[in-house]
Design a protein around this motif. Structure first.
Motif, PDB file in Angstrom:
ATOM      1  N   ALA A   1     -16.995  -2.588   8.446  1.00  0.00           N
ATOM      2  CA  ALA A   1     -17.999  -2.861   9.648  1.00  0.00           C
ATOM      3  C   ALA A   1     -19.149  -2.802   9.359  1.00  0.00           C
ATOM      4  CB  ALA A   1     -17.548  -1.919  10.610  1.00  0.00           C
ATOM      5  N   TYR A   2     -20.080  -3.484  10.053  1.00  0.00           N
ATOM      6  CA  TYR A   2     -21.432  -3.758   9.829  1.00  0.00           C
ATOM      7  C   TYR A   2     -22.438  -3.570  11.135  1.00  0.00           C
ATOM      8  CZ  TYR A   2     -19.319  -5.774   5.690  1.00  0.00           C
ATOM      9  OH  TYR A   2     -18.602  -5.971   4.531  1.00  0.00           O
ATOM     10  N   GLU A   3     -23.553  -2.817  10.666  1.00  0.00           N
ATOM     11  CA  GLU A   3     -24.223  -2.829  11.915  1.00  0.00           C
ATOM     12  C   GLU A   3     -24.892  -4.251  12.508  1.00  0.00           C
ATOM     13  OE1 GLU A   3     -28.855  -0.621  13.006  1.00  0.00           O
ATOM     14  OE2 GLU A   3     -27.692  -0.237  10.895  1.00  0.00           O
ATOM     15  N   GLY A   4     -25.121  -5.337  11.592  1.00  0.00           N
ATOM     16  CA  GLY A   4     -25.669  -6.586  12.101  1.00  0.00           C
ATOM     17  C   GLY A   4     -24.534  -7.151  12.862  1.00  0.00           C
ATOM     18  N   THR A   5     -25.213  -8.279  13.562  1.00  0.00           N
ATOM     19  CA  THR A   5     -24.258  -9.341  14.223  1.00  0.00           C
ATOM     20  C   THR A   5     -23.125  -9.844  13.504  1.00  0.00           C
ATOM     21  OG1 THR A   5     -26.238  -9.595  15.614  1.00  0.00           O
ATOM     22  CG2 THR A   5     -24.249 -11.161  15.713  1.00  0.00           C
ATOM     23  N   PHE A   6     -23.396 -10.373  12.186  1.00  0.00           N
ATOM     24  CA  PHE A   6     -22.334 -11.171  11.506  1.00  0.00           C
ATOM     25  C   PHE A   6     -21.977 -10.333  10.237  1.00  0.00           C
ATOM     26  CE2 PHE A   6     -25.112 -14.407  13.511  1.00  0.00           C
ATOM     27  CZ  PHE A   6     -24.318 -15.106  14.279  1.00  0.00           C
ATOM     28  N   PRO A   7     -20.667 -10.151   9.999  1.00  0.00           N
ATOM     29  CA  PRO A   7     -20.295  -9.832   8.832  1.00  0.00           C
ATOM     30  C   PRO A   7     -20.709 -10.307   7.598  1.00  0.00           C
ATOM     31  CG  PRO A   7     -18.209 -10.878   9.557  1.00  0.00           C
ATOM     32  CD  PRO A   7     -19.721 -11.285  10.787  1.00  0.00           C
ATOM     33  N   THR A   8     -20.670  -9.534   6.477  1.00  0.00           N
ATOM     34  CA  THR A   8     -20.875  -9.861   4.974  1.00  0.00           C
ATOM     35  C   THR A   8     -19.843  -9.438   4.145  1.00  0.00           C
ATOM     36  OG1 THR A   8     -22.083  -8.055   4.485  1.00  0.00           O
ATOM     37  CG2 THR A   8     -23.421  -9.684   5.533  1.00  0.00           C
ATOM     38  N   ALA A   9     -19.899  -9.975   2.880  1.00  0.00           N
ATOM     39  CA  ALA A   9     -19.146  -9.700   1.954  1.00  0.00           C
ATOM     40  C   ALA A   9     -19.501  -8.569   1.102  1.00  0.00           C
ATOM     41  CB  ALA A   9     -18.819 -10.844   0.958  1.00  0.00           C
ATOM     42  N   LYS A  10     -20.629  -7.712   1.518  1.00  0.00           N
ATOM     43  CA  LYS A  10     -21.197  -6.784   0.838  1.00  0.00           C
ATOM     44  C   LYS A  10     -20.412  -5.538   0.886  1.00  0.00           C
ATOM     45  CE  LYS A  10     -25.724  -8.830   0.356  1.00  0.00           C
ATOM     46  NZ  LYS A  10     -27.252  -8.527   0.299  1.00  0.00           N
ATOM     47  N   ASN A  11     -20.309  -4.632   0.382  1.00  0.00           N
ATOM     48  CA  ASN A  11     -19.965  -3.227   0.717  1.00  0.00           C
ATOM     49  C   ASN A  11     -18.633  -3.034   1.114  1.00  0.00           C
ATOM     50  OD1 ASN A  11     -22.587  -1.917  -0.218  1.00  0.00           O
ATOM     51  ND2 ASN A  11     -23.138  -2.488   1.960  1.00  0.00           N
ATOM     52  N   LEU A  12     -17.687  -3.937   0.266  1.00  0.00           N
ATOM     53  CA  LEU A  12     -16.175  -3.909   0.908  1.00  0.00           C
ATOM     54  C   LEU A  12     -15.753  -2.842   0.411  1.00  0.00           C
ATOM     55  CD1 LEU A  12     -15.087  -7.687   0.504  1.00  0.00           C
ATOM     56  CD2 LEU A  12     -15.373  -6.501   2.800  1.00  0.00           C
ATOM     57  N   ARG A  13     -14.558  -2.234   1.131  1.00  0.00           N
ATOM     58  CA  ARG A  13     -14.015  -0.905   0.796  1.00  0.00           C
ATOM     59  C   ARG A  13     -12.531  -1.491   0.733  1.00  0.00           C
ATOM     60  NH1 ARG A  13     -17.272   2.640  -0.903  1.00  0.00           N
ATOM     61  NH2 ARG A  13     -19.341   2.340  -0.174  1.00  0.00           N
ATOM     62  N   TYR A  14     -11.791  -1.024  -0.319  1.00  0.00           N
ATOM     63  CA  TYR A  14     -10.547  -1.378  -0.785  1.00  0.00           C
ATOM     64  C   TYR A  14      -9.453  -0.173  -0.929  1.00  0.00           C
ATOM     65  CZ  TYR A  14     -13.571  -4.948  -2.878  1.00  0.00           C
ATOM     66  OH  TYR A  14     -14.313  -5.896  -2.969  1.00  0.00           O
ATOM     67  N   GLY A  15      -8.431  -0.610  -0.289  1.00  0.00           N
ATOM     68  CA  GLY A  15      -7.241   0.435  -0.037  1.00  0.00           C
ATOM     69  C   GLY A  15      -5.866  -0.450  -0.764  1.00  0.00           C
ATOM     70  N   ALA A  16      -5.030   0.529  -1.223  1.00  0.00           N
ATOM     71  CA  ALA A  16      -3.718  -0.070  -1.706  1.00  0.00           C
ATOM     72  C   ALA A  16      -2.669   0.972  -1.549  1.00  0.00           C
ATOM     73  CB  ALA A  16      -3.865  -0.428  -3.383  1.00  0.00           C
ATOM     74  N   GLY A  17      -1.518   0.477  -1.457  1.00  0.00           N
ATOM     75  CA  GLY A  17      -0.267   1.520  -1.232  1.00  0.00           C
ATOM     76  C   GLY A  17       0.972   0.731  -1.242  1.00  0.00           C
ATOM     77  N   ILE A  18       1.617   1.617  -0.682  1.00  0.00           N
ATOM     78  CA  ILE A  18       3.427   1.265  -0.728  1.00  0.00           C
ATOM     79  C   ILE A  18       3.920   1.632   0.539  1.00  0.00           C
ATOM     80  CG2 ILE A  18       4.308   2.978  -1.745  1.00  0.00           C
ATOM     81  CD1 ILE A  18       6.168   1.012  -3.057  1.00  0.00           C
ATOM     82  N   GLY A  19       4.834   0.834   1.351  1.00  0.00           N
ATOM     83  CA  GLY A  19       5.412   1.143   2.497  1.00  0.00           C
ATOM     84  C   GLY A  19       6.758   1.078   2.441  1.00  0.00           C
ATOM     85  N   GLY A  20       7.519   1.663   3.350  1.00  0.00           N
ATOM     86  CA  GLY A  20       8.939   1.398   3.760  1.00  0.00           C
ATOM     87  C   GLY A  20       9.289   0.836   5.084  1.00  0.00           C
ATOM     88  N   ARG A  21      10.116   0.197   5.031  1.00  0.00           N
ATOM     89  CA  ARG A  21      10.585  -0.662   6.253  1.00  0.00           C
ATOM     90  C   ARG A  21      12.134  -0.019   6.536  1.00  0.00           C
ATOM     91  NH1 ARG A  21       5.733  -0.802   5.960  1.00  0.00           N
ATOM     92  NH2 ARG A  21       4.483  -2.518   6.000  1.00  0.00           N
ATOM     93  N   PHE A  22      12.529   0.004   7.770  1.00  0.00           N
ATOM     94  CA  PHE A  22      13.535   0.160   8.240  1.00  0.00           C
ATOM     95  C   PHE A  22      13.853  -0.963   9.585  1.00  0.00           C
ATOM     96  CE2 PHE A  22      16.942   1.912  11.434  1.00  0.00           C
ATOM     97  CZ  PHE A  22      18.030   1.496  10.647  1.00  0.00           C
ATOM     98  N   TYR A  23      14.792  -1.916   9.120  1.00  0.00           N
ATOM     99  CA  TYR A  23      14.852  -3.256  10.153  1.00  0.00           C
ATOM    100  C   TYR A  23      15.885  -2.805  11.385  1.00  0.00           C
ATOM    101  CZ  TYR A  23      11.853  -5.759   6.755  1.00  0.00           C
ATOM    102  OH  TYR A  23      10.763  -5.927   6.018  1.00  0.00           O
ATOM    103  N   THR A  24      15.448  -2.894  12.554  1.00  0.00           N
ATOM    104  CA  THR A  24      16.200  -2.830  13.795  1.00  0.00           C
ATOM    105  C   THR A  24      16.192  -4.052  14.668  1.00  0.00           C
ATOM    106  OG1 THR A  24      14.558  -1.839  15.205  1.00  0.00           O
ATOM    107  CG2 THR A  24      15.633  -0.341  13.818  1.00  0.00           C
ATOM    108  N   ASN A  25      17.025  -4.142  15.616  1.00  0.00           N
ATOM    109  CA  ASN A  25      16.903  -5.258  16.238  1.00  0.00           C
ATOM    110  C   ASN A  25      16.031  -5.634  17.198  1.00  0.00           C
ATOM    111  OD1 ASN A  25      17.494  -3.220  17.949  1.00  0.00           O
ATOM    112  ND2 ASN A  25      19.564  -4.097  18.916  1.00  0.00           N
ATOM    113  N   PHE A  26      14.850  -4.549  17.324  1.00  0.00           N
ATOM    114  CA  PHE A  26      13.799  -4.791  18.051  1.00  0.00           C
ATOM    115  C   PHE A  26      12.463  -4.642  17.195  1.00  0.00           C
ATOM    116  CE2 PHE A  26      14.934  -0.169  17.854  1.00  0.00           C
ATOM    117  CZ  PHE A  26      13.587   0.335  17.437  1.00  0.00           C
ATOM    118  N   GLY A  27      12.655  -4.792  15.932  1.00  0.00           N
ATOM    119  CA  GLY A  27      11.610  -4.794  14.918  1.00  0.00           C
ATOM    120  C   GLY A  27      11.678  -3.762  13.918  1.00  0.00           C
ATOM    121  N   PRO A  28      10.721  -3.833  13.003  1.00  0.00           N
ATOM    122  CA  PRO A  28      11.023  -2.919  11.776  1.00  0.00           C
ATOM    123  C   PRO A  28      10.054  -1.509  12.096  1.00  0.00           C
ATOM    124  CG  PRO A  28       9.284  -4.626  11.483  1.00  0.00           C
ATOM    125  CD  PRO A  28       9.988  -4.935  12.677  1.00  0.00           C
ATOM    126  N   MET A  29      10.717  -0.515  11.653  1.00  0.00           N
ATOM    127  CA  MET A  29      10.085   0.664  11.665  1.00  0.00           C
ATOM    128  C   MET A  29       9.207   0.829  10.240  1.00  0.00           C
ATOM    129  SD  MET A  29      11.247   2.218  14.320  1.00  0.00           S
ATOM    130  CE  MET A  29      10.904   3.929  14.158  1.00  0.00           C
TER     131      MET A  29
END
Length: 731
Positions: free
Chosen positions: A676-704
């Motif tokens: 997120a940036y203080e200015g009106t328009f976003p830029t590609a500078k100072n990007l922050r990166y995250g990575a990980g792994i997730g688990g899913r349990f699929y139900t009839n109303f959507g995944p957990m």
């Protein structure tokens, strides 16, 4: 005693006959050679007056008879067998036996026979004199029957199965799926059982060959005894010989005249020369039943086919009767049953006009729209003939809607957790038809470690137009985050054209108004510390969503494009107009049935106002389970001197996931970036990166969803691990 009783009975029955023969004035019948005085007794003569007298007088005989009963079914009385009764019942004979039997010679070893005395009993066997053993010493368990023998106890033989002659027809897999030999898994009680299974498979092979047009096909099974190299297993071999394939030599359709002409022939995808294949022919006939109701013939009936096979030419003459029924157009709606909607409200749902040519797809669409309201336990729509003329020579067909009410009230809930956002539990009570038709009242409560609140919503679905929703909301919410602390009251209204779980639309929209009063505490850079201020906000939010994905809750292919625009005005030390915008694109690409690559890009900007004049709750923040994972909620963007986020006027985010699913479970590695940036328009500078792994349990109303992530280029104060638990995919 038994012998004695028999003798006494015989004597009693013989007496009346003797008395009858010797009545006075009668003489015994004799033949010409009958000897004289044959029945005379010793010491009497024919002239003796006692000779003609009865042995037993009638009075004495009749008195000895038992009394008669009127009941012919009554049991006979017991006959006394003791000596006294015998003596009184049987009269003594006055005539001695002429030739008495000779006396029996008595051996020296036998005791002398004394008249009137019982013989000496034989000595008793010592074993018979022993007392009986008690029942408790006996084994009373029942004998084991064949039915009691378990499969594991039954003797088994092993066998192998071999199929020949079906590979060329590509029938081996289907044969193996239905085979009795294969179902036995190579084990049987005996060779007879294997032989019986093999005979079943012979018939199966013949049926499969006939289904492809090989009507002369034959199959034979053989059993080979175990031999060297076979592992002492019996071998069951099913050999199939297809013969020559039969093809269609002629096709005859017997049907009514249609508009356009030849409609049945056009929708029957068969031609001369096609194999007489069961699946092909059944599919072609089903196509007629499917296509004609889409083109004005709702009452089409496909009759019984007739195929005459010629074994000399291997041709088949195919004949199909089809009753098309009348060509029809839409009439009016009718209803019956436990009505939820009146006919007036039912007319909101159809996507056709009266007089339009009948199309069963529009009838199914009407039924699905009614199901999507969630107010029916059962609802059906079917065409009904009226006999009334319609346009273009058609017959008007009404649609009968049969309704059965479903439950109107429901309780729902959800829970989640996010690093920086804390735990949150939400519960809702809904009455979906409190203000008929389809006027719902929804009461919601939110409780969590960092937010608490309640809201009341009035919502009317299909308000004057199908899939149009009008809603009014009132809410109170308290939020306590690192970025700000706010107590907010909101009144909002919204009109939307929405997708439903049953009918997903490619284009939806929403617009409305918001009146917000909020008291918020955040860092004030001019004052150099935290400050609490009041804000009044009026907004006209709008949204357009272009959706080409294949599922509303768990898409696996397609894409979505969403645009949000909200002109707003803030009242705090003056009136400041501004506009909030957000553009988001998501895409889904299926690599195979188990793996989907999903991606997202999002950018937002706020125009016309400085950041510090904007209420903190209306600013843009990055980080969290729906943003850049690996960072805490609202932790991306500018910070104040105290190390807390203050938000910005622009935002950009990028994410990619590999969603691998196996059954009801899934694993999702992901990579996110953004800031997120203080200015009106976003830029590609100072990007922050995250990575990980997730688990899913699929139900009839959507995944957990459970995601664990880490920041790849953290700043001071960022945690090493972030955890997110919620319902639904991240995007």
């Amino acid at each position: 005693m038994a012998l004695l009783a028999a003798s006494s009975a015989l004597a009693l029955t013989a007496v009346p006959a003797a008395a009858q023969m010797n009545q006075p004035g009668t003489a015994p019948a004799r033949g010409p050679d009958a000897p004289k005085n044959a029945v005379q007794t010793a010491g009497t003569t024919a002239a003796d007056p006692q000779a003609d007298a009865p042995i037993v007088p009638d009075a004495e005989f009749n008195s000895a008879l038992p009394p008669l009963s009127n009941d012919i079914n009554a049991p006979l009385e017991a006959m006394p067998l003791d000596d006294a009764s015998t003596a009184t019942s049987a009269p003594k004979s006055k005539t001695p036996v002429v030739n008495p039997p000779a006396p029996v010679a008595q051996s020296a070893a036998q005791e002398p026979i004394v008249p009137g005395a019982l013989p000496t009993p034989a000595p008793i066997d010592p074993q018979l004199a022993q007392p009986l053993e008690p029942l408790s010493t006996f084994n009373t368990a029942p004998l084991q029957s064949v039915a009691d023998v378990k499969d594991r106890d039954a003797p088994e033989i092993a066998y192998d199965t071999e199929v020949r002659g079906l590979d060329a027809l590509k029938l081996t897999d289907e044969f193996n799926a239905l085979s009795a030999l294969k179902e036995g898994k190579g084990k049987a009680a005996n060779a007879t059982q294997v032989s019986a299974r093999a005979r079943e498979d012979e018939a199966l092979a013949v049926r499969l060959m006939k289904s492809l047009g090989y009507y002369d096909g034959t199959a034979v099974s053989t059993l080979e005894q175990p031999g060297a190299g076979t592992g002492n297993k019996l071998r069951a071999i099913v050999s199939a010989t297809p013969g020559k394939i039969y093809t269609l030599g002629s096709i005859e359709i017997r049907s009514n005249e249609t508009v356009p002409a030849g409609l049945v022939q056009r929708e029957l995808p068969l031609k001369v020369g096609d194999p007489v294949e069961a699946a092909r022919i059944q599919g072609a006939e089903a196509n007629v039943s499917l296509k004609l109701p889409q083109q004005g013939y709702p009452f089409v009936k496909v009759g019984e086919r007739d195929i005459l096979l010629d074994d000399a030419t291997w041709k088949g003459a195919y004949t199909l009767p089809v009753d098309t029924g009348p060509r029809s157009s839409f009439g009016s709606l009718r209803t019956e049953g436990d009505a939820v909607f009146s006919v007036k409200h039912l007319n909101v749902f159809p996507r056709f006009d009266q007089g339009q040519l009948y199309d069963v797809r529009l009838t199914d669409d009407l039924r699905q729209a009614l199901v999507a309201t969630g107010l029916f336990s059962n609802v059906s729509v079917e065409p009904v003939r009226t006999g009334q003329p319609g346009p273009d020579g058609t017959e008007q067909v009404d649609l009968l809607v049969r309704q059965t009410k479903g439950p109107f009230r429901s309780l729902s809930g959800s829970a989640g957790y996010g690093t920086g956002e804390g735990a949150k539990v939400e519960a809702a009570f809904t009455h979906r038809n409190l203000f008929p038709p389809e006027g719902a009242l929804i009461v919601t409560g939110v409780g969590g470690t960092q937010q608490q609140g309640a809201s009341v919503t009035f919502r009317r679905q299909n308000a004057g137009k199908r899939d149009r929703t009008v809603s009014l909301l009132g809410s109170v919410l308290r939020q306590d985050y690192d970025a700000f602390n706010a107590v907010t009251a909101t009144i909002a209204g919204r009109i939307s054209y929405d997708s439903t779980p049953i009918w997903q639309k490619p284009l939806t929209y929403a617009f409305g108004f918001e009146l917000v009063g909020t008291n918020e505490e955040s860092y004030d850079f001019q004052a150099g510390g935290r400050r609490r201020r009041n804000y009044g906000i009026a907004a006209l939010p709008g949204q357009v969503l272009f959706d080409k994905s294949n599922d509303l809750l768990n898409p696996t292919r397609g894409y979505r494009l969403k645009l949000n625009l909200s002109p707003e005005a803030a009242v705090s030390d003056g009136v400041r107009p501004y506009a909030r915008t957000m553009v988001e694109a998501t895409g889904y690409y299926p690599v195979n049935d188990s793996l989907v690559i999903a991606g997202r890009a999002r950018a937002g900007a706020i125009f016309g106002i400085g950041r510090d004049d904007l209420a903190p709750s209306r600013r843009y923040y990055g980080g969290g389970g729906g943003s850049v994972r690996g960072y805490g909620y609202q932790r991306l963007g500018p910070f104040d001197p105290e190390g807390n986020p203050v938000g910005g006027r622009s935002l950009n985010e990028f994410a990619v996931e590999a969603r691998y699913r196996f059954g009801d479970f899934g694993i999702v590695p992901f990579f996110d970036a953004g800031n997120a940036y203080e200015g009106t328009f976003p830029t590609a500078k100072n990007l922050r990166y995250g990575a990980g792994i997730g688990g899913r349990f699929y139900t009839n109303f959507g995944p957990m969803r459970v995601d664990v992530a880490t920041p790849l280029n953290p700043r001071e104060g960022d945690g090493k691990i972030a955890l997110y638990i919620s319902i639904g995919q991240a995007f």
